[in-house]
Every structure is written in structure tokens, then in C-alpha cells.
Design an enzyme around this catalytic site. Structure first.
Site, PDB file in Angstrom:
ATOM      1  CG  ASN A 271      -1.523  -1.254   1.388  1.00  0.00           C
ATOM      2  OD1 ASN A 271      -2.086  -1.752   0.812  1.00  0.00           O
ATOM      3  ND2 ASN A 271      -1.046  -1.800   2.728  1.00  0.00           N
ATOM      4  CD  GLU A 304       5.591  -6.268  -0.148  1.00  0.00           C
ATOM      5  OE1 GLU A 304       4.663  -5.637  -0.744  1.00  0.00           O
ATOM      6  OE2 GLU A 304       5.300  -7.425  -0.059  1.00  0.00           O
TER       7      GLU A 304
END
Length: 874
Positions: A271, A304
Site C-alpha cells: 500500500n 514491498e
């Protein structure tokens, strides 16, 4: 079924969205009974759409609709339609503002998709389609919006309120509540939305980018865990610097936050600006984490972080393009791990994952291309094919283009598509335009399923001193793809004399492009041994008849570290498969003396790289051996491998003891490449020594290491306990209980404890697993617990799971159905050991098929599980 007669979605049916949402203002009011979400969207018709659509269809699940307002007017019930998974606004104008208020209950969300609670804290997981469980939306990756999020909650219970982007405002409210507003300056799809609220602690650091910007770094964890975050923070800074140096990518927000949560279906989620991690990939210190844990923490953090550009700034147009972000980012994080640990060991481990997870997938009923053609449930396509094979495709592209042109292609891709949702073809086109190469044939790697096979024959002409390789390329049929076209396969190679001397060749990479290719090498003084597919330059299977003598030479002398390891593995496989054949024929089992001699020679002479040496001397797994057989003989594989392990241990006992002592430092648990190598080699020796029926070794080596390391060195403690756990007896139970009592308050260490028992070689593993389901520390709602106990038993304890009585299959079937009612994603992951049923003997086939049929007949089964089971039964 929960999803009556679920229908597949096809790539060929893709159309652009009829509407776009340029901006969304979210107001999330978190409550103990329910959460109220108000969504204010700025919507317009998509000029690229060819349709005239008077209605706006938004996706939503598990939501209670409270109000809908269009351009300031509250809509009446006849002006919209609500179903279980959608909200349709009728007769909308071309441009409008839409406000929707919904109510949901995160505390009841056991699927851990959307907004849910973990250890009393609120958190989210929106990829791929979780945002629709938060509010009604155009929940698809090609709708990119600017997000402003205001989070409101009780100030005492949830002092920390986080979302994407940068914090822009905050305040206090009556009734003990407070709020924080976050603004993300970059447009993103809804799957990248994140929210966290809780009573969390954090550690803070800073990173100065190559352009001089000072970025705040924070890692948020549950209270009491901040002492386990230092390694993760260093990993963040290493990843940020590495991406700048290797890809020229700089972080783009003022703050970068990572949050560790206990209940998470995946490893982590990228995210924008607010990465949410499974605690397993953040928390690490030497007394609670093994060397492998430390490596995984850095690897997942790098993955990530790298997504910020390959996934966030540039995202995928649709979920069929998932490998655009995941395959590319896996390649990037693998490269990071190679650069920061051991290049050879990292490559070996990545290839082992590919061969034991992706190759079987390519050969089974769930085979699909790196870019799938269709799916019923997209959660099922977060696969080894999309991720790991996708990464291998990128690696091949770099091999074909060369490092400089590949980097030029990456730069062009970033410049051309920043802020867009694009396709795999867009990525390949950037590579073509930058390199001026035609990658048309190479594109087949994205559309054809299956693992190509290279059948190789050679010929040496002593008169002309010419060596010739003839390579025939084939690919077995897969579901929906009976015939395959030849692909472009780069084969990195070398030639070695029987004395172990490298022969210079003009071509270090040969390009296989046709059904049959012939390659000729001149001025070769004697018949060489080919060192093929160096560095595993392509995800293929090789068929070339290596003699034991040739493999022994490569095992000792190949200059390519990967292929030196590979030669040892092939040599071991040859020995093991001959043992399997002898067992099946009820003949005596014998080990070639030359194999033991080669093993001992390598152990004695190649200790300059201890970590690589430990990998070289580990035998192929039972699972990998099963992949070498057309019909898997579970019992023969187990007997053969255990026999070879014991023979090696017996004949090399003295050498193992010497090497063990040379690398023993029970006070050290420091994570350092040199120290890791020592521990890996020492613990490999321990594993072999503990196979011997020697009470002195059991007590003075195994038990001694366990006692000395249990409180401060998890790598050594786990290595010792693993060996102790494989032997039945009172000491086994005593050691397991001592370990649990020491670490029962650390959930991640308890997960290791569960996994050790689930994968134990000692008889009765299934009975132990069933007992552990009732243990005070086990929670079937927690994915980590499920993976460590049920997943480890079904996926890693091949011999006991595949017991011929079928009890393992029945247990897994029953457990899957229980899980499915709570968390379909996790349940679907547990199905995979049953899916390969056609590869086993008839008795086991019938037993596995029976359990799959029982699952398929369950009328409440999720589409996640239904898709996998129905395809495997076809």
C-alpha cells in the site's frame, strides 16, 4: 455454493471502465460495534469507453447501505439498485459527485480481506478486491484516484491513526475521539488503499535520498515488540539505497511507514506509503529469529519497497497482468538478496522454490501462463507461475538484452508509464524500443503454459577438434494448450575438461529458438563436459546424459557456483533414483563408493564459502525427487533418501565431527554473511551426525547445542531441536516442552514449534498435528498458525501426509472445509497437496480423489476453493 455456478472471467473480454473516479474523500469512523464509512467521489464518464452507459455499477460486499447522495440530492430507493455484491446508480450524468454512506463490522471479518481487526487493532488488506468490503467503488486496478482519508476513532484505544500518503490535519472531538486526515498526492487504484488504527508503538529513523530529501521512516508494532525492529529498519534503508543505485528510483513521499500485524493472509502488502506486513517479516532478533528469518525479513521489505515504482507508480491494467508488478518485483527483490547476502546461495534457493512449487504447478491441472487467460477467483492466481516464473522471464530478458540495455529499457518504462495502469505488452514494448531488439518470439513466455524441456545430444570430432551440441526443444501439453510453439531460451554455458579445467569459448550464452538448434564450438582440444544452463539462465528442464564421473568433475571444479551445486544435486538424484529402483525390485540397497568420495572431497576442500558448501551437501528433498518420477512412489523415495543420508553420516562421521567443531561458537548469533555460513555448515553437520545411533553424539552434541542456544540463538536452537524432534522417545517430548515453556509468549516462535512437529520424521506426525489443533496456542483463525501446522504437514511432510491409509487426505479435506467457512483464501492454499493426485499410485489416487469430491459436493464451498477443486477433478 456461496457463489452459485461461478463463471470464469476472460482476458479477451477486457473493456475499459465506463466511468472514472478522479478523486475520493473517505471518512472512516471506527467503532466497537460497527464502522461507518462515508465516501465522497468525483466521477466522470470515461471518454475512452465505446459504450453509452446511463448507469454506474459499483462493487461492494458485506456492506449495509445507509444513504446515497447524487450532486447534493438524496436518492430515493427507486433511483438505485442494491444486490449482494453491487450498487447500481440509475441514470447518472456525465460528470457528478456521489456520496455513499455504509456500515460494516470489521470485528466479524474472519476472511481478513477489506477492513478487519487484528489483536484489537484495525487494519486493511485490499488487494485484490478487498476495498469493496469497505465501501462501494469501481474496485478495479485501471481506475486510479486521488485519495484523501479521514480516520476517526476513540483516542484512548486507538491513539495511532494511519492511512496512505502524508498527514495533513488532525484534531480532537467530543466523547474522547480524535481524527487524522491523510492525503496521498499520487493517484492509485483502490487495491493500494490502507488504513491502520490501534494502540501501537513505533521506532523511527530517517533516510536521505540521492537528491538530498530527508524521509521519515517508521515501523509500527504491537506493544512490547519494538526491540525486534532494528533489523527491519536497516533492511528498509538498504532497500531504499539499493533501488537508487541499481534502478535510479527515489522514494517520493515525506514519510514511509511499515506496520506489523499478527493476522494477515499474505506476507506483506505494498500500500502506497503504508506497507502492512505479517509480523513474521518484520520482527527479528537473534534469540527469536533464525538466519533464514533475517534473510526473509530483508527480502520481503525489499519486495514491498520496490513495489513503490513497479506496482504503485506504475500498476497493472487488469488482474491478468498481475505478473507485470509481481514477477518484475520478485526479480528485483531476488537481485537485492543476491547483492546483499550470497549471490550463489540466493540463486540456489530461488531455483529450489521454482522447481518444487512452480514446476509441479506447470505440470498439473492448474497450469496457466504467466499472463493467465481466465480465472474464477483472482485470489487463486497469486501463484508461483505468476510470481516466480514471471521473475525468471524478466531475468531471461536481462540476459538477452544485456545489463546496460535492460537498464535502459527499465528507465524508458518508468518514464513512459509513470502514473499509468498498463499491460505486460507495454513493458515488453519499452524493452524493445530501448534495445532495438525484436522480442516477438520471447513474448510466448507470457502466453504459453508449461515447462519447456531441452533434450541435448553432443558430438566431438577429434580430427577437426570440433564440439557440437544439438538441442531439441519441446513443451508438454497443458490444459487448453495442446500444442506449443518454440520459444526463445537463453542458455548460459561453458565447457570443462575431464580434469576440471575451463575451456574458453566464444559464446557463453547460446540462444535456442527453434524446435531443433545445432551449436558448434571450434578449437576444442578434447571432448569436454558441457556445463549447461549456468546460473539457471532459463526456467526449463534439461535432458542430457551426464555420467557419474562427469558430474563428479563438475561437482568439484565447475567455475559457475550454481552449476557446481547443480552437479552435486544431479549426482545425488542419479544415486537416489537407482536406490528407488532397487527398493522397488526388492534388491539390496548400495551406494557407489565414488559418490561418498566426491561428497567427502567437496566437504574437505571447498570450505572457503561455507554457506555455499552447506547448500552443496544438502540432499534433494523428497518433493523434488517426486518430480523426477512419472508415478510417485512415496515409500521408495523415503526409504532411498533416508538410506543415503544414513550412509553418508556413517562413512563421513569423523569428518562431520571435525567440521562441526571447527565452526562451533555457541555464543554467536550475529546476523553476518560469514557467521551465517559457519552456522549453516555446522548445522548441516549436526543434522547428519544426529542420524547416527550414537548416544554420545545425541547427548554431547545435539542436546548440548539445544541447551546452550535455546535462550539466545534461535538458529542453533531450531537446528538442534529439529534433529531431536525426528527421534521418538522421552527426550523428544522433554525438549519440545522445554522449548515451548521458554517461548510460549512469542507467537512467531510458537509457529516454529508447531512446524517442527508437523514436519517431523518420527512416526505419528498426523496424530500430533490433530492434538496440536486443540493446543492453547493454536488458533484456526490466524493464518500463521494454519500455515505452520496444517500447511507444513500437508506441504512438507510428504511421507506421512501420503500414508497409504489415506488418513492424511481425510484430515486435510475436513480441515479445508472448516477453514473455508472462516477464510476462503487460506482454505484455498491448503488444497494444493491434494491437487496432484493423478501423479500417484492408483490406491492413493482413489483416496485423494474421494476427498476432492467430498469438498466439491459441499454446497457452501467458496469460489476460491471451488475453482481449484473443480479444475483438479477435470
Amino acid at each position: 455454493m456461496k457463489n452459485s455456478n461461478p463463471q470464469p472471467i476472460f482476458l479477451k473480454d477486457y473493456t475499459v471502465p465506463d466511468y472514472l473516479i478522479d478523486k475520493i474523500e473517505l471518512d472512516v469512523n471506527l467503532g466497537e460495534d460497527a464502522t461507518i464509512v462515508k465516501s465522497h467521489m468525483f466521477v466522470r464518464a470515461n471518454p475512452a469507453s465505446q459504450k453509452v452507459m446511463p448507469n454506474l455499477v459499483l462493487r461492494g460486499e458485506e456492506l449495509e447501505l445507509q444513504a446515497v447522495t447524487l450532486n447534493g440530492q438524496v436518492l430515493k430507493a427507486n433511483e438505485y439498485r442494491v444486490t449482494a455484491d453491487s450498487l447500481t446508480i440509475l441514470n447518472v450524468p456525465n460528470t457528478f459527485e456521489l456520496i455513499i454512506q455504509t456500515r460494516n463490522k470489521p470485528q466479524d471479518n474472519t476472511a481478513l480481506s477489506g477492513l478487519y481487526k487484528s489483536s484489537g487493532n484495525f487494519c486493511t488488506q485490499c488487494e485484490p478486491e478487498g476495498f469493496r468490503r469497505i465501501t462501494y467503488f469501481l474496485d478495479r486496478p485501471d481506475v486510479m484516484s486521488s485519495f484523501t482519508t479521514t480516520v476517526t476513532a476513540d483516542a484512548t484505544r486507538y491513539p495511532v491513526l494511519l492511512s496512505n500518503g502524508n498527514p495533513v490535519a488532525k484534531g480532537q472531538l467530543e466523547g474522547g475521539k480524535h481524527w487524522v486526515r491523510w492525503e496521498d498526492p499520487f493517484k492509485k487504484p483502490s487495491y493500494l488503499f490502507a488504513l491502520v488504527a490501534g494502540d501501537l508503538e513505533f521506532i523511527e529513523d530517517f533516510f536521505v535520498t540521492q537528491s538530498g530529501r530527508r524521509i521519515t521512516l517508521r515501523i509500527y508494532v504491537e506493544k512490547g515488540n519494538t526491540d525486534k525492529c532494528a533489523h527491519a529498519m536497516q533492511g528498509v534503508k538498504k532497500a531504499m539505497r539499493w533501488d537508487e543505485e541499481n534502478f535510479g528510483r527515489e522514494y517520493d513521499l515525506d514519510i514511509y511507514m511499515l506496520v506489523a500485524v499478527s493476522d494477515f493472509n499474505m506476507g506483506a502488502m505494498e500500500n502506497k506509503g503504508l506497507n502492512i506486513f505479517n509480523t513474521k517479516y518484520i520482527l527479528a532478533k537473534t534469540d527469536t529469529a533464525t538466519d533464514d528469518d533475517f534473510i526473509h525479513v530483508e527480502s520481503v521489505i525489499a519486495h514491498e519497497y520496490c513495489h513503490n515504482w513497479t506496482g504503485n507508480r506504475i500498476t497493472c491494467r487488469d488482474w491478468f497482468q498481475l505478473s507485470l508488478k509481481e514477477g518484475l518485483t520478485i526479480f528485483r527483490d531476488q537481485s537485492f538478496t543476491e547483492d546483499t547476502t550470497s549471490k550463489a546461495v540466493a540463486r540456489i534457493r530461488d531455483v529450489n522454490v521454482l522447481r518444487t512449487q512452480q514446476f509441479p504447478e506447470d505440470a498439473g491441472p492448474l497450469a496457466h501462463p504467466v499472463r493467465p487467460d481466465s480465472y474464477i477467483e483472482i485470489n487463486n492466481f497469486y501463484t508461483a507461475t505468476v510470481y516466480n516464473k514471471g521473475a525468471e522471464v524478466i531475468r531471461m530478458m536481462k540476459t538477452i538484452l544485456g545489463a546496460a540495455l535492460f537498464r535502459k529499457g527499465m528507465d524508458l518504462y518508468f518514464d513512459r508509464h509513470d502514473g499509468q495502469a498498463v499491460t505486460i505488452d507495454d513493458f515488453v514494448k519499452a524493452m524493445e524500443d530501448a534495445s532495438k531488439m525484436d522480442l516477438g518470439q520471447f513474448r510466448l513466455w507470457y502466453s504459453q503454459a508449461g515447462t519447456p524441456v531441452l533434450m541435448i545430444e553432443d558430438h566431438y570430432d577429434a580430427t577437426t577438434k570440433t564440439y557440437q551440441l544439438t538441442i531439441k526443444q519441446t513443451c508438454p501439453p497443458t490444459p487448453g494448450q495442446p500444442l506449443k510453439k518454440p520459444m526463445h531460451i537463453p542458455v548460459r554455458m561453458g565447457l570443462i575438461t575431464m580434469e576440471g579445467v575451463e575451456i574458453p569459448v566464444e559464446q557463453s550464452v547460446i540462444h535456442v529458438k527453434n524446435a531443433v538448434d545445432v551449436f558448434e564450438f571450434k578449437n576444442i582440444p578434447s571432448k569436454p563436459i558441457p556445463s549447461l544452463l549456468r546460473g539457471f539462465s532459463a526456467p526449463v528442464k534439461l535432458q542430457y546424459h551426464y555420467s557419474d564421473e562427469a558430474l563428479a568433475v563438475l561437482f568439484r571444479h565447475d567455475s559457475d557456483e550454481f552449476n557446481r551445486w547443480e552437479a552435486g544435486q544431479k549426482y545425488a538424484v542419479n544415486v537416489l533414483l537407482r536406490l528407488v529402483a532397487a527398493y522397488q525390485a526388492k534388491e539390496p540397497l548400495k551406494i557407489p563408493a565414488d559418490y561418498i568420495a566426491s561428497f567427502q572431497h567437496v566437504l574437505q576442500t571447498q570450505q572457503q564459502d561455507k554457506w555455499l558448501l552447506a547448500e552443496m551437501l544438502a540432499l534433494p528433498s523428497e518433493k523434488y525427487l517426486a518430480e523426477q518420477m512419472s508415478i510417485v512412489d512415496v515409500d521408495a523415495i523415503h526409504v532411498a533418501r533416508e538410506f543415503l543420508l544414513n550412509e553418508i553420516a556413517t562413512q563421513a562421521k569423523t569428518l562431520f565431527q571435525t567440521v562441526y567443531q571447527q565452526n562451533t561458537d555457541l555464543k554467536s548469533g550475529e546476523f553476518d554473511v560469514a557467521e551465517v555460513g559457519k552456522r549453516q555448515l555446522k548445522n548441516l553437520c549436526l543434522a547428519y551426525l544426529m542420524l547416527l545411533p550414537d548416544a554420545a553424539i545425541y547427548e554431547n552434541v545435539g542436546m548440548h547445542q539445544f541447551k546452550q542456544s535455546i535462550s539466545h540463538n534461535m538458529t542453533d536452537a531450531m537446528a538442534a531441536l529439529r534433529s531431536l524432534t525426528n527421534v521418538s522417545g522421552p527426550q523428544r517430548e522433554k525438549s519440545l516442552q522445554e522449548f515451548y515453556q521458554a517461548w510460549k509468549n512469542d507467537p512467531l516462535v510458537v509457529d516454529k514449534w508447531f512446524a517442527l512437529q508437523a514436519t517431523s520424521k518420527a512416526p505419528g506426525a498426523l496424530s500430533e498435528v490433530k492434538k496440536l489443533l486443540q493446543h492453547e496456542a493454536f488458533d484456526i483463525k490466524n493464518p500463521n498458525k494454519v500455515y505452520s501446522l496444517i500447511g507444513a504437514f500437508g506441504g512438507q511432510n510428504m511421507f506421512q501426509f501420503h500414508a497409504v491409509n489415506g488418513e492424511g487426505y481425510a484430515f486435510l479435506s475436513e480441515t479445508i472445509q472448516k477453514l473455508d467457512a472462516l477464510n476462503p483464501q487460506v482454505a484455498a492454499r491448503m488444497v494444493k497437496p491434494l491437487i496432484e493426485w493423478k501423479r500417484f499410485d492408483k490406491t492413493r489416487q482413489e483416496l485423494m480423489r474421494k476427498q476432492l469430491e467430498i469438498i466439491s459436493q459441499n454446497k457452501t464451498i467458496s469460489k476460491d476453493v471451488y475453482e481449484l477443486v473443480s479444475k483438479s477433478l477435470e
